[in-house]
Design a protein around this motif. Structure first.
Motif, PDB file in Angstrom:
ATOM      1  N   UNK C  37      44.473  46.975  37.038  1.00 34.46           N
ATOM      2  CA  UNK C  37      43.462  45.963  37.344  1.00 34.46           C
ATOM      3  C   UNK C  37      44.004  45.032  38.423  1.00 34.46           C
ATOM      4  N   UNK C  38      43.128  44.482  39.243  1.00 33.12           N
ATOM      5  CA  UNK C  38      43.577  43.679  40.387  1.00 33.12           C
ATOM      6  C   UNK C  38      44.403  42.468  39.973  1.00 33.12           C
ATOM      7  N   UNK C  39      45.351  42.141  40.815  1.00 30.49           N
ATOM      8  CA  UNK C  39      46.130  40.912  40.634  1.00 30.49           C
ATOM      9  C   UNK C  39      45.284  39.742  41.103  1.00 30.49           C
ATOM     10  N   UNK C  60      36.750  41.676  36.038  1.00 30.40           N
ATOM     11  CA  UNK C  60      37.453  42.732  36.772  1.00 30.40           C
ATOM     12  C   UNK C  60      38.362  43.545  35.871  1.00 30.40           C
ATOM     13  N   UNK C  61      37.876  44.703  35.495  1.00 33.77           N
ATOM     14  CA  UNK C  61      38.742  45.684  34.849  1.00 33.77           C
ATOM     15  C   UNK C  61      39.391  46.542  35.926  1.00 33.77           C
ATOM     16  N   UNK C  62      38.584  46.861  36.922  1.00 30.80           N
ATOM     17  CA  UNK C  62      39.052  47.662  38.051  1.00 30.80           C
ATOM     18  C   UNK C  62      38.484  47.050  39.325  1.00 30.80           C
ATOM     19  N   UNK C  63      39.103  47.415  40.444  1.00 37.06           N
ATOM     20  CA  UNK C  63      38.681  46.810  41.707  1.00 37.06           C
ATOM     21  C   UNK C  63      37.212  47.072  42.004  1.00 37.06           C
ATOM     22  N   UNK C  65      34.751  47.015  40.152  1.00 37.68           N
ATOM     23  CA  UNK C  65      33.794  46.224  39.373  1.00 37.68           C
ATOM     24  C   UNK C  65      33.091  45.160  40.203  1.00 37.68           C
ATOM     25  N   UNK C  66      33.736  44.703  41.284  1.00 38.05           N
ATOM     26  CA  UNK C  66      33.092  43.650  42.073  1.00 38.05           C
ATOM     27  C   UNK C  66      31.869  44.184  42.817  1.00 38.05           C
ATOM     28  N   UNK C  67      31.715  45.504  42.874  1.00 34.46           N
ATOM     29  CA  UNK C  67      30.540  46.075  43.546  1.00 34.46           C
ATOM     30  C   UNK C  67      29.301  46.073  42.663  1.00 34.46           C
ATOM     31  N   UNK C  68      29.479  45.696  41.393  1.00 30.25           N
ATOM     32  CA  UNK C  68      28.339  45.654  40.481  1.00 30.25           C
ATOM     33  C   UNK C  68      27.519  44.386  40.719  1.00 30.25           C
ATOM     34  N   UNK C  69      26.222  44.508  40.996  1.00 31.47           N
ATOM     35  CA  UNK C  69      25.413  43.325  41.317  1.00 31.47           C
ATOM     36  C   UNK C  69      25.407  42.278  40.210  1.00 31.47           C
ATOM     37  N   UNK C  70      25.685  42.672  38.962  1.00 36.77           N
ATOM     38  CA  UNK C  70      25.686  41.692  37.883  1.00 36.77           C
ATOM     39  C   UNK C  70      27.003  40.939  37.794  1.00 36.77           C
ATOM     40  N   UNK C  71      27.994  41.397  38.553  1.00 34.72           N
ATOM     41  CA  UNK C  71      29.302  40.760  38.474  1.00 34.72           C
ATOM     42  C   UNK C  71      29.256  39.403  39.174  1.00 34.72           C
ATOM     43  N   UNK C 362      43.050  33.881  35.251  1.00 36.00           N
ATOM     44  CA  UNK C 362      43.042  35.304  34.913  1.00 36.00           C
ATOM     45  C   UNK C 362      41.818  36.027  35.500  1.00 36.00           C
ATOM     46  N   UNK C 363      40.984  35.272  36.219  1.00 38.68           N
ATOM     47  CA  UNK C 363      39.779  35.881  36.788  1.00 38.68           C
ATOM     48  C   UNK C 363      38.659  36.039  35.789  1.00 38.68           C
ATOM     49  N   UNK C 364      38.692  35.265  34.694  1.00 32.92           N
ATOM     50  CA  UNK C 364      37.561  35.299  33.767  1.00 32.92           C
ATOM     51  C   UNK C 364      36.856  33.955  33.818  1.00 32.92           C
ATOM     52  N   UNK C 365      35.631  33.933  33.290  1.00 33.30           N
ATOM     53  CA  UNK C 365      34.836  32.711  33.337  1.00 33.30           C
ATOM     54  C   UNK C 365      35.105  31.852  32.100  1.00 33.30           C
ATOM     55  N   UNK C 366      35.451  30.617  32.328  1.00 32.96           N
ATOM     56  CA  UNK C 366      35.649  29.689  31.217  1.00 32.96           C
ATOM     57  C   UNK C 366      34.972  28.375  31.568  1.00 32.96           C
TER      58      UNK C 366
END
Lengths: 599, 334, 433
Positions: C37-39, C60-63, C65-71, C362-366
Motif C-alpha cells: 500500500x502507498x506510503x 488507500x489499500x492499493x495505489x 484505489x485513488x482512481x475510484x470516483x467514490x474515493x 495514515x491517509x484515513x479520514x478522522x
C-alpha cells in the motif's frame, strides 16, 4: 434418469427432451427435479456443517485444504467466515433442502399418485413453483462471492445486526458486519423467491387434494402422507405471506433507507445511524410467525411418510388413524400460537411469555400421541427391516428425543438457562436431522422403485442406516450435555471463556463423528446413482403396499394411471384375507362383508 | 438378522442415557447455581429431566422390545400367514390373564388406549406448565422486581447500568458517595428521584468499567440493560440469568447472589481477585463466573466475555468501589 | 456392488486424515510481505467533509484505489503520486523487493518466529523484545488482533476496512493515546500506555477491552506490537530513503549510492534504522509528561455543591476553548495570547458537534471528537484528558498544547469533562447552545 418408459398408451402427446425433463408440467418430473436439486444443496449444506465442526474442534488450527483462503488471517478461519458458515448451513438446509424435498419433491410426487389423480390441479403453476427456485439458487450461491461474504447474521437474521445499512445511495455495505451488506440482500431476495415457490406449491396441493381425489377416495381414506401434505400446505399458505412481508421490509431497510426494524441513533464507531423509530422485535415476531410453523412444515410431511412406511412394513394397520390425523391438525393449529417461545429472553413482555409457554407445552401432547400410535402400529406386527422401514423406525426413536428435549425449552424458567446454548442445537438437529432427514431417506428408499422403476440396493441401504443412526447420535446427543453445561451456540472458539473451554474433548468427539457421518453419506450417493441405472428392476408394487401409487405402472407415465382408480377402502388394511395375501390394496373390491380392520 | 436392529437401537439408546448419567461426574453439567433464581430453575430442570427421562426410557424400551419381538422371520415383500380379526387376537394374546377388570378392558379397546395416552400426558404437561409460572414471574416480571425502598421491600437494590456494544460490556456504577446516600437516606423523595434518574442520566462521577460486573452477596442487584448497536444477550449462567438487550430500549434484570467469589488479595491492598471458593477457602477455577453474550452480535460475539465478581459484604463492595474511584482521580498535592 | 466397499472405506477415512494436518500456530509459509500500500508522506490528500468512509472502504489499500470516483482522494488522483504525497512501493523492481524482504526477514523473522535483531541488549531488556516473549505475543496476536490489525500490523486485516475508525496501522511508529511527552517531536508510547489501551479498549471505536486476558499475556502482546511497529517503521523509512522516485516514469529505483551493492546498502540502512528507532522507544519509556497536581476540589465538603473555584475554572476553560481571552489579564481570566494558543474550537467546531473529517497521517479520514458526548477515546480520567491536551494526539491533527500554562490545561480539562453533562453545565454556569 435414463429410465426406460414402458410403452404406455396415454392421452399426453410425446414431448421433446427439453419439455420432458426441464420444462415439464408432469408432477412426477417436477418432484424429481426438486429432489435432485435439493440433494445437491444437501451436499452443500452438509459441507458447510462439516467446516463448522472442524473449526469448533480445532479453533486455532489451520483448516486443511482451505487455509490458502485465509493467509491474510494467519491461516485461521476468520470469525466472520465461521458466522457465514453456520448461517448459510441453516439457511441452505431449511430453505433449500428440507422444505423443497418434503413439500416440493415428495409432495409433488406423491399427492396425485396417492389420491388417484392424473396430475396436479394447476400443472403450469406447479412448473413455475420449481422454476421460481432457480433465481433463489443463483442468488444464495452468489452471496458467497460478493463483497464482504455471505450473510452471517444467522438464519434468523435478527436486526439490527443484519439490517443496519448506510443511508440510501451510499452502497449496500453495513456498518454492523461485513457480511450484512451485499450478502444479506441476496439472502433476503433468495428467500423471497423460495417463499413464492412454496406459496405456488401449497396453493396447488390444497386444490388438488380437495378437488381431484379419485372416486371413493374420501378424506378419511387418504393415506397419512397426503394428510400431512395437506395440512402442511395449509400451514404454508397462511404463514408464508408474513415471512414474505418481513423479508421485503428488511430488504427495503437495507436498500432504500426505510427503518422498519431500526431504532434511531445506533453507534458503530464513527458511523451513527440517523433517525429510526423502528422496532427490532417486530422482525422477530414476523419471522417466527412463519419460522415456527416452518418447523412443522419440515416435520409433518416426514411424519406422514413415516406413518405409511411403518404401517406397510409392520404389515399392520396404522394404529389410531384418526387420532393421527387429529394430532397433525392439532400440531398445525397450535403451531400458529407458539412462535413466541423463540423469544422468551428477547425482551418481549414476560407476561406474553407465560401464554406462549402454556401453548408450547401443550404442543408436546399431539406429538406424544403420534409416538404412542407408531408404537401401537409395530406392536404385534410382522416387521420387515427394509432400509425404508429402518429409517422410519429411526425417525420414531430419535423424534422421541427431539420431542422430549423440547419440553425443557418450553419451560420458561429452564429456557433462561438453556436458551442460545447447544441444547437448542441438539434439539433442532434431533428434530430436523434425525427426524426430517431420516424421513426423507425413508421416503427415498420407499418410493425409489416408483420413481425410477428400479430398487435401491437393500444391503447398502441398511449399512447406510446403521452407520447413520449410530453416528447421528454420536454427533447430536453429546450436544445436550454441552447445552446443560451452558456452552453458548454460534461461537467459533470456545476457548474464549475458561468455563466453556472445558468442553473441548466432547467437541472434538462430536466433530470426528460428524466427519465420519458425512463420509457415510457417500454410501447413499453411490447407492442412489448405481441403482438409478443398474438397480434391480422393480415391479408395480415391490413392497406389497396398499396405497394407490403402487397400482400405477413403475414409473408412472404422464397421466399416472391406465384407468381412473376406484377406491374401496382405507389405506392401511394389512390383514390376511383368504386368497388376497396379507394386504388389501385400496383399489381392491371384496365380495361379501368387508373385514373390520381399521377404524 | 432382523432382531439385531432392535439391539442396535437399544445399545445406542442405552449409551445416550449413560452419557447423561456419567457427565455430571466429569464436570459436564449445570454450572453451580449461585443466585436465588437458581433453586427454582434447577428444580424445574431436574423435574422435567425426571419426567422426560421416564418417558424416554419407557418409549424406547417398548420400541426395542417390539422391534425384537415382532421381527418378521421372512424376507421383505413376502406375505406371512396372519389371522384375520387380529385386533381381538392381538390384545387377547398380549393381555396377561392375571390382569382383569378395568385395566384389561382398557387394554382391549384401542379407543380407550388412545384416550388413556392422551389424557395422562395432557395432565402431566398441564401441570408442568402451570407449576412454573411463578418462578418465571419472579425472575422476569418487572412488577416482581426489587424496587427502591417500597413498603414491603426492606432493601435498596444495587443499581448498575450495563451497556452492550460490539463486543464488550460497558458497565457504569454509581459513585460510592451517591450509593451510600441511597442506602442511608431512604424515604427522602430527593434521593428517590436521584435513584430513579441513575439509569437515564449519566453523571460525571459515575464509575465506568469494562467487562467487570461487581455486586455483593445476599443483596439484590438490578441491572439496567441497554445496547448501543445490535442485539446482545446478557448471560450469567451461574446466576441463571439471561436477557437480550434491545437497541433503543432499557430492560431491567435482577438477581440476588447467594455465594461470593471475590476477596481482597491482601488485607490493606486494593487488589481484588475472583475465583475464591468460600466453602473450601481456596482458589477454584469453577468459581470464576463469566458474563457472556448469548445472542449472535457479529464476528466478535464469541469473545464478548466478561466476569462477575461477587463481594462478600457491602463494605467490601464499597471498599472496592472507592479504590476504583481513587484510581480515576487526578493527581493532587498531598 | 462390491466395488463400492473400498471406495466407501476410503471416503470414511479421508476427512479424518486431513484434519490432523492443521497446526495451532502460524505455518512457516506465512511471512511478512514487503508493503504494497502507498506510503503516506503528507496528509493533504484530498476532499474533506462530514462523511466517514463507507464500510468496507479504506481510502488507500492499493495505489489504484485513488482512481475510484467514490474515493475522497479521487479529485487529486494520480497527482498525489506525482507530487510525492503518496509513494507506491509496488513500483520497486521485483529484484529489489526480494532483497528488501530478505533483509527485513533477517532482522525481524517471520510471524511464526518473530525476533528483533540488531538492537542492543539494554533495549531488548527494557522493551522485552526477547524471542520467547515475542513468540508468545505473536500467537496471542494471531488469535485476538490479527483479523483487524493485519499480519504485519498494517491495520489491513480481513475485517480492518469494515470498522471505522480504522484499526491502527503500527507501521508509522505513531500511536495516538500516550502519556509520553510529545511536545517537541512525536514519540512512541510507553509500554504502560499500550498495556492500558489493551486493558480498557478504546470506547467509541471497534477496539474492545482485553482485560479478560492475564497481565502476562497483555505484556507479551505489547512486546509483539512494538516488534511490528519497529519493523513497519524501518520498512517505511528504508523505502523512503533507499529509493529514488522518478515522477516522469512513476518508478522507484535504488538511489545512486546503492547501485553497486544493493544488499549491503539496504542492510546497512536497515541496521541503522533498527537501532535508531529502538532507541526512540527506549527513550519514551521514561519520558512521561510531568503533570502538575490538580489544584481544585470537586465539591464543597459541606454542601456537596460545586466549589466556586471549580466553577471559575470551568468558565476559564470555556474561554480558552473558544479562543476568547480577556484583553488585559484581569483577575484569573486567561490573556488573549494564552487563549489563542488553545483555541480548540478551530477544529472542534461547535464543541465538536460539527467537526469535519480530515485526513490523518495514515491517509484515513478522522474528525475532531464531539466533546458533548461523554465518550473519551483516550480514556476519561482527568489525567488522560490532560495528556491529550498537553501532547496532542499523534498523527490525528490534534496538536500538542504544551506551551499552555499547566493550570490552564487543567481548566480546559475541567471544561471538557463538564461538557457532556447538562446538569453540570448548568451548575457551572456555562452555555453551549
Amino acid at each position: 434418469m435414463s429410465v426406460a418408459h414402458p410403452a404406455e398408451v396415454h392421452a399426453h402427446p410425446e414431448m421433446n427432451f427439453l419439455s420432458k425433463y426441464f420444462f415439464s408440467q408432469d408432477h412426477k418430473v417436477i418432484g424429481i427435479q426438486f429432489l435432485f436439486t435439493s440433494l445437491i444443496f444437501l451436499v452443500v449444506g452438509g459441507g458447510l456443517a462439516l467446516l463448522v465442526r472442524v473449526q469448533l474442534a480445532w479453533p486455532h488450527a489451520e483448516i486443511p485444504l482451505l487455509s490458502w483462503m485465509f493467509q491474510d488471517n494467519g491461516g485461521r478461519m476468520p470469525e466472520s467466515f465461521y458466522n457465514m458458515l453456520f448461517s448459510m448451513h441453516a439457511s441452505v438446509m431449511i430453505f433449500f433442502v428440507i422444505i423443497p424435498v418434503l413439500a416440493g419433491a415428495f409432495g409433488n410426487f406423491t399427492i396425485p399418485l396417492m389420491i388417484g389423480a392424473k396430475d396436479m390441479a394447476f400443472p403450469v403453476l406447479n412448473m413455475l413453483s420449481y422454476w421460481f427456485m432457480w433465481p433463489a439458487f443463483v442468488l444464495i450461491l452468489s452471496s458467497f462471492f460478493v463483497e464482504g461474504g455471505g450473510p452471517a447474521a444467522g438464519w434468523t437474521s435478527y436486526p439490527t445486526l443484519s439490517s443496519v445499512a448506510m443511508p440510501a445511495g451510499e452502497g449496500l455495505q453495513s456498518p454492523a458486519a461485513p457480511n450484512s451488506g451485499h450478502g444479506q440482500v441476496l439472502w433476503l431476495l433468495a428467500l423471497t423467491f423460495v417463499g413464492i415457490s412454496s406459496m405456488l406449491g401449497s396453493v396447488n396441493y390444497i386444490t388438488t387434494i380437495i378437488n381431484m381425489r379419485a372416486p371413493g377416495m374420501t378424506l378419511y381414506r387418504m393415506p397419512m402422507t397426503i394428510w400431512a401434505m395437506f395440512i402442511t400446505a395449509i400451514l404454508q399458505a397462511f404463514a408464508l405471506p408474513v415471512l414474505t412481508v418481513a423479508l421485503i421490509l428488511q430488504t427495503l431497510d437495507k436498500t432504500i433507507g426505510t427503518t422498519f426494524f431500526l431504532p434511531d441513533g445506533l453507534t458503530f464507531g464513527n458511523w451513527i445511524t440517523g433517525p429510526g423509530g423502528g422496532q427490532t422485535l417486530l422482525w422477530q415476531h414476523l419471522f417466527w410467525f412463519y419460522s415456527h410453523p416452518a418447523v412443522y412444515i419440515m416435520i409433518l410431511p416426514s411424519m406422514g411418510m413415516v406413518s405409511d412406511i411403518i404401517s406397510t412394513f409392520a404389515r399392520r394397520p396404522l394404529f389410531g388413524y384418526r387420532a393421527m390425523i387429529y394430532s397433525i391438525a392439532g400440531i398445525a393449529g397450535l403451531g400458529f400460537i407458539v412462535w413466541g417461545h423463540h423469544m422468551f429472553q428477547s425482551g418481549m413482555d414476560p407476561r406474553l411469555g407465560t401464554g406462549f409457554m402454556i401453548a408450547t407445552i401443550m404442543i408436546a401432547l399431539p406429538s406424544a400421541i403420534k409416538v404412542f400410535n407408531w408404537l401401537g402400529t409395530i406392536f404385534h406386527g410382522n416387521i420387515q427391516y427394509t432400509a425404508a422401514m429402518l429409517f422410519a423406525l429411526g425417525f420414531v426413536a430419535l423424534f422421541i428425543i427431539g420431542g422430549l428435549s423440547g419440553i425443557f425449552m418450553a419451560a420458561t424458567p429452564v429456557d433462561i438457562f438453556i436458551h442460545d446454548t447447544y441444547f437448542i442445537v441438539a434439539h433442532i438437529h434431533y428434530v430436523l436431522f434425525t427426524s426430517s432427514i431420516f424421513g426423507i431417506f425413508a421416503g427415498i428408499y420407499y418410493w425409489f422403485p416408483k420413481m425410477f422403476a428400479r430398487q435401491m440396493n437393500e444391503f447398502w441401504g441398511r449399512v447406510h442406516f446403521g452407520l447413520t443412526f449410530v453416528l447421528a447420535n454420536c454427533v447430536f446427543f453429546p450436544m445436550h450435555i454441552l447445552g446443560v453445561g451452558g456452552l453458548r451456540r454460534r461461537i467459533p472458539d470456545i476457548t474464549a471463556s475458561p468455563r466453556e473451554a472445558a468442553f473441548m474433548p466432547l467437541n472434538q468427539f462430536i466433530t470426528i463423528s460428524a466427519l465420519v457421518l458425512g463420509a457415510v453419506q457417500i454410501i447413499f450417493v453411490i447407492n442412489f446413482f448405481y441403482s438409478l441405472f443398474r438397480g434391480k428392476p422393480a415391479g408395480r408394487n415391490p413392497w406389497n403396499s396398499n396405497t394407490l401409487e403402487w397400482s400405477a405402472p413403475s414409473p408412472p407415465p404422464h397421466g399416472n394411471f391406465e384407468t381412473v382408480p376406484i377406491v374401496f377402502r382405507g389405506p392401511y388394511e394389512y390383514v390376511e384375507v383368504e386368497g388376497h395375501g396379507d394386504h388389501l390394496p385400496q383399489t381392491l373390491k371384496l365380495e361379501g362383508p368387508a373385514p373390520t380392520a381399521g377404524h | 438378522m432382523g432382531k439385531w436392529w432392535s439391539i442396535l437401537f437399544g445399545v445406542t439408546m442405552i449409551a445416550c442415557t449413560l452419557l447423561f448419567v456419567v457427565s455430571p461426574f466429569v464436570g459436564w453439567w449445570l454450572p453451580e447455581g449461585v443466585s436465588t433464581h437458581s433453586w427454582s430453575v434447577d428444580l424445574l430442570f431436574y423435574f422435567i429431566l425426571g419426567i422426560t427421562g421416564f418417558f424416554f426410557i419407557l418409549t424406547e424400551a417398548l420400541m426395542c422390545i417390539f422391534m425384537y419381538r415382532y421381527c418378521s422371520s421372512e424376507k421383505a415383500g413376502r406375505t406371512v400367514a396372519h389371522a384375520p380379526g387380529f385386533f381381538v387376537r392381538t390384545y387377547n394374546k398380549w393381555t396377561p390373564p392375571a390382569i382383569k377388570g378395568s385395566i384389561a378392558k382398557v387394554l382391549n379397546d384401542p379407543h380407550k388406549i388412545e384416550m388413556a395416552w392422551t389424557v395422562l400426558p395432557a395432565v402431566i404437561l398441564l401441570w408442568i406448565a402451570f407449576a412454573q409460572v411463578d418462578a418465571w414471574a419472579v425472575i422476569k416480571y418487572q412488577s416482581r422486581m426489587p424496587r427502591y425502598a417500597e413498603k414491603n421491600q426492606e432493601f435498596t437494590p444495587l443499581q448498575i447500568d450495563v451497556t452492550a456494544r460490539q463486543w464488550e460490556w460497558r458497565i457504569r456504577y454509581p459513585s460510592s458517595e451517591r450509593f451510600v446516600e441511597w442506602m442511608t437516606r431512604k424515604g427522602d423523595p430527593e434521593i428517590l428521584k436521584d435513584f430513579q434518574s441513575f439509569a437515564k442520566i449519566e453523571q460525571k462521577d459515575d464509575v465506568k468499567l469494562v467487562n467487570e460486573l461487581h455486586v455483593w452477596n445476599h443483596h439484590p442487584a438490578v441491572l439496567q440493560l441497554s445496547t448501543r448497536d445490535v442485539i446482545h444477550s446478557f448471560n450469567l449462567p451461574h446466576m441463571r440469568v439471561k436477557q437480550d438487550s434491545l437497541p433503543g430500549k432499557q430492560i431491567p434484570v435482577w438477581f440476588t447472589p447467594i455465594k461470593h467469589n471475590t476477596i481482597r488479595l491482601s488485607a490493606d491492598g486494593d487488589v481484588w481477585i475472583d475465583g475464591y471458593n468460600p466453602d473450601t477457602k481456596a482458589q477454584d477455577r469453577n468459581q470464576i463466573w463469566d458474563l457472556s453474550c448469548a445472542e449472535l452480535c457479529g464476528w466478535g460475539h464469541y469473545r464478548m466475555v466478561g466476569r462477575l465478581y461477587v463481594h462478600e459484604s457491602q463494605q467490601d463492595f464499597l471498599d472496592w468501589l472507592k479504590s476504583v474511584e481513587a484510581k480515576m482521580l487526578p493527581p493532587r498535592a498531598k | 456392488m462390491t466395488k463400492i466397499l473400498p471406495l466407501a472405506a476410503f471416503a470414511l477415512l479421508a476427512p479424518i486424515v486431513l484434519v490432523g494436518c492443521g497446526s495451532d500456530g502460524y505455518s512457516s509459509a506465512i511471512v511478512y510481505g514487503v508493503r504494497t500500500d502507498p506510503l503516506v508522506l503528507d496528509d493533504k490528500l484530498g476532499k474533506e467533509g462530514y462523511e466517514p468512509d463507507r464500510p468496507g472502504v479504506l481510502p488507500i489499500l492499493l495505489a489504484k484505489d485513488v482512481d475510484n470516483p467514490f474515493n475522497p482522494m479521487y479529485e487529486k488522483g494520480a497527482s498525489l503520486f506525482k507530487d510525492g504525497l503518496l509513494r507506491d512501493p509496488t513500483k520497486i523492481s521485483d529484484k529489489d523487493r526480494r532483497t528488501l524482504s530478505k533483509i527485513l526477514q533477517a532482522y525481524f523473522g517471520r510471524p511464526g518466529e518473530p525476533q528483533v535483531a540488531g538492537v542492543d541488549s539494554t533495549a531488548t531488556r527494557i522493551l522485552k523484545l526477547d524471542q520467547d516473549t515475542l513468540s508468545a505475543g505473536s500467537q496471542l496476536y494471531r488469535l485476538h488482533c490479527l483479523h483487524c490489525h493485519g499480519l504485519a500490523g498494517d491495520g489491513r486485516g480481513p475485517t480492518g476496512r469494515w470498522v471505522n475508525p480504522h484499526p491502527r496501522d503500527y507501521r508509522l511508529g505513531l500511536f495516538k493515546f500516550t502519556s509520553v511527552d510529545q511536545s517537541d517531536v512525536p514519540r512512541p508510547p510507553s509500554r504502560g500506555d499500550l498495556y492500558r489501551t489493551l486493558q480498557t479498549g478504546i470506547d467509541g471505536t471497534a477496539m474492545p477491552a482485553f482485560n479478560m486476558l492475564t497481565g502476562d499475556d497483555l505484556q507479551n502482546l505489547v512486546s509483539y506490537i512494538i516488534h511490528l511497529s519497529l519493523r513497519g517503521k524501518v520498512e517505511f523509512e528504508t523505502i523512503k530513503k533507499a529509493f529514488d522516485y522518478d515522477p516522469a516514469k512513476g518508478t522507484l529505483s535504488i538511489t545512486e549510492d546503492g547501485r553497486d551493492d544493493v544488499y549491503n546498502y539496504i542492510d546497512a540502512m536497515v541496521s541503522e534504522f533498527v537501532s535508531l528507532f529502538a532507541k526512540d522507544w527506549v527513550e519514551s519509556q521514561t519520558k512521561t509528561i510531568a503533570a502538575p497536581s490538580y489544584p481544585y476540589a470537586d465539591f464543597d465538603k459541606e454542601t456537596r455543591a460545586m466549589t466556586a473555584e471549580l466553577k471559575e475554572s470551568i468558565q476559564r476553560g470555556q474561554k480558552l476553548f473558544l479562543g476568547e481571552g480577556a484583553d488585559k489579564a484581569k483577575g484569573v481570566m486567561p490573556s488573549k495570547e494564552e487563549a489563542k494558543k488553545a483555541n480548540c474550537v478551530s477544529c472542534h467546531i461547535d464543541y465538536g458537534r460539527q467537526a469535519r473529517y480530515k485526513f490523518d497521517a495514515w491517509g484515513t479520514l478522522v474528525k475532531a471528537q464531539n466533546l458533548t458526548n461523554p465518550i473519551r477515546r483516550g480514556g476519561d480520567r482527568p489525567i488522560d484528558v490532560f495528556y491529550r491536551i498537553h501532547s496532542g494526539i499523534n498523527g490525528s491533527g490534534m496538536v500538542a498544547h504544551s506551551k499552555l500554562e499547566p493550570n490552564h490545561i487543567w481548566d480546559l480539562v475541567n471544561f471538557v469533562q463538564t461538557l457532556p453533562f447538562p446538569a453540570m453545565r448548568k451548575a457551572a454556569g456555562i452555555e453551549i447552545d
